[in-house]
Scaffold this motif. Sequence first.
Motif, PDB file in Angstrom:
ATOM      1  N   PRO A   6       0.893  -1.386  -0.107  1.00 32.88           N
ATOM      2  CA  PRO A   6       0.027   0.071  -0.157  1.00 32.88           C
ATOM      3  C   PRO A   6       0.810   1.242  -0.085  1.00 32.88           C
ATOM      4  O   PRO A   6       0.623   2.130  -0.551  1.00 32.88           O
ATOM      5  N   VAL A   7       2.040   1.253   0.749  1.00 26.05           N
ATOM      6  CA  VAL A   7       2.833   2.382   0.777  1.00 26.05           C
ATOM      7  C   VAL A   7       3.389   2.682  -0.578  1.00 26.05           C
ATOM      8  O   VAL A   7       3.357   3.765  -1.039  1.00 26.05           O
ATOM      9  N   SER A  12       3.491   6.202  -5.590  1.00 27.04           N
ATOM     10  CA  SER A  12       3.388   6.053  -6.908  1.00 27.04           C
ATOM     11  C   SER A  12       2.958   7.585  -7.577  1.00 27.04           C
ATOM     12  O   SER A  12       3.085   8.013  -8.575  1.00 27.04           O
ATOM     13  N   LYS A  13       1.943   8.054  -6.600  1.00 30.79           N
ATOM     14  CA  LYS A  13       1.496   9.306  -6.976  1.00 30.79           C
ATOM     15  C   LYS A  13       2.250  10.653  -7.052  1.00 30.79           C
ATOM     16  O   LYS A  13       2.171  11.597  -7.290  1.00 30.79           O
ATOM     17  N   TYR A  14       3.444  10.237  -6.180  1.00 38.74           N
ATOM     18  CA  TYR A  14       4.493  11.286  -5.800  1.00 38.74           C
ATOM     19  C   TYR A  14       5.173  11.998  -7.138  1.00 38.74           C
ATOM     20  O   TYR A  14       5.622  11.434  -7.882  1.00 38.74           O
ATOM     21  N   SER A  15       5.062  13.331  -7.230  1.00 35.62           N
ATOM     22  CA  SER A  15       5.471  13.990  -8.387  1.00 35.62           C
ATOM     23  C   SER A  15       6.816  14.753  -8.004  1.00 35.62           C
ATOM     24  O   SER A  15       6.669  15.664  -7.092  1.00 35.62           O
ATOM     25  N   GLN A 108       5.318   7.456   4.733  1.00 35.05           N
ATOM     26  CA  GLN A 108       4.252   6.691   4.298  1.00 35.05           C
ATOM     27  C   GLN A 108       3.547   7.307   3.098  1.00 35.05           C
ATOM     28  O   GLN A 108       3.043   6.633   2.225  1.00 35.05           O
ATOM     29  N   ASN A 109       3.529   8.755   2.982  1.00 28.96           N
ATOM     30  CA  ASN A 109       2.644   9.115   2.113  1.00 28.96           C
ATOM     31  C   ASN A 109       3.337  10.574   1.684  1.00 28.96           C
ATOM     32  O   ASN A 109       2.826  11.597   2.328  1.00 28.96           O
ATOM     33  N   LEU A 110       4.595  10.674   1.086  1.00 27.83           N
ATOM     34  CA  LEU A 110       5.232  11.885   1.004  1.00 27.83           C
ATOM     35  C   LEU A 110       4.305  12.791  -0.015  1.00 27.83           C
ATOM     36  O   LEU A 110       4.628  13.894  -0.302  1.00 27.83           O
ATOM     37  N   ASN A 111       3.382  12.235  -0.925  1.00 27.24           N
ATOM     38  CA  ASN A 111       2.723  12.839  -1.869  1.00 27.24           C
ATOM     39  C   ASN A 111       1.776  14.002  -1.137  1.00 27.24           C
ATOM     40  O   ASN A 111       1.674  15.001  -1.335  1.00 27.24           O
ATOM     41  N   SER A 112       1.419  13.548   0.189  1.00 30.37           N
ATOM     42  CA  SER A 112       0.535  14.332   0.982  1.00 30.37           C
ATOM     43  C   SER A 112       1.120  15.338   1.413  1.00 30.37           C
ATOM     44  O   SER A 112       0.587  16.586   1.607  1.00 30.37           O
TER      45      SER A 112
END
Length: 179
Positions: A6-7, A12-15, A108-112
């Motif tokens: 899940p991570v 994968s959404k990270y830009s 865990q969620n660098l995109n956020s």
Amino acid sequence: MTDSFPVLQINSKYSEELAQESLEWIKAITGENINTSGDMENFYETLRDGTLLCRLANCIQENSVKKINKSAMAFKCMENIGAFLDAARAFGVPAQEVFQTVDLWEKQNLNSVVICLQSLGRKAGNYGKPSIGPKEADKNVRHFTEEQLKAGQGVISLQYGSNKGANQSGINFGNTRHM
């Protein structure tokens, strides 16, 4: 499957482009000499302990973060991140764009984190600082007189439709009955 799936999917959404833009903006605001490469590892290492984020908040508005912990101990770093998040909310970053402390601390969620920084970058313009991303819309408040409001009540909008010449012939639902 492993627990990291899940991570990986979230990250994968990270830009890298938006992350780089965010780091360049942080560098411009704080004057810190940081590596502005948008790759995930650099982004994480640059912001991980929360001290740069706290200095950023204080550069946008003085004393936004009262105490910045210099210690590298986990709970002190997470305290810094939490203080930054409180400041971001105070600057007007919407709740849905604010990340959780573990999103950054545990990678865990660098995109956020990028989304939060981009949102803060838009709000910074309200404090006389350089902003990033699209300019936020201004309010467009309109004032009508009582006379204008009453005139509008008598108009029937075309959106309400018309039933001229309408009847129910030819309408049937489902299968027809065969005899």
